[in-house]
Design a protein around this motif. Structure first.
Motif, mmCIF file in Angstrom:
data_model
loop_
_atom_site.group_PDB
_atom_site.id
_atom_site.type_symbol
_atom_site.label_atom_id
_atom_site.label_comp_id
_atom_site.label_asym_id
_atom_site.label_seq_id
_atom_site.Cartn_x
_atom_site.Cartn_y
_atom_site.Cartn_z
ATOM 1 N N ASP A 189 -7.064 0.781 7.131
ATOM 2 C CA ASP A 189 -5.783 0.850 6.420
ATOM 3 C C ASP A 189 -5.037 -0.480 6.480
ATOM 4 N N GLN A 190 -5.194 -1.207 7.578
ATOM 5 C CA GLN A 190 -4.535 -2.510 7.704
ATOM 6 C C GLN A 190 -5.118 -3.532 6.735
ATOM 7 N N ASP A 216 -0.478 -2.860 0.861
ATOM 8 C CA ASP A 216 0.433 -1.841 0.328
ATOM 9 C C ASP A 216 0.836 -2.248 -1.079
ATOM 10 N N ILE A 276 3.420 -1.304 -4.016
ATOM 11 C CA ILE A 276 4.631 -0.552 -4.339
ATOM 12 C C ILE A 276 4.556 -0.174 -5.818
#
Length: 65
Positions: A57-58, A62, A64
């Motif tokens: 996941d790192q 991310d 948006i």
């Protein structure tokens, strides 16, 4: 943690996870398998899988929406 460090850690965890698979299979094939030892190894595998998932996941940025 840098991406290269995460990738190295992931590889080590994956190798350990595969090794635990082999160990669990070997214990199951034994004449009188030690159920407690098998359970401990499986629990360790689950912890490794969770850590692997966190590290993966790192690596994913991310986004948006």
């Amino acid at each position: 943690m840098e991406e290269s460090e995460i990738l190295r850690r992931l590889e080590l965890l994956r190798v350990e996870h595969r090794d635990l698979d082999v160990a669990v299979d070997a214990l199951r094939m034994a004449g009188a398998p030690d159920q407690l030892q098998i359970a401990r190894l499986k629990k360790r595998k689950l912890r490794l899988r969770d850590e692997i998932a966190l590290l993966e996941d790192q690596l994913i940025p991310d986004i948006i929406a």
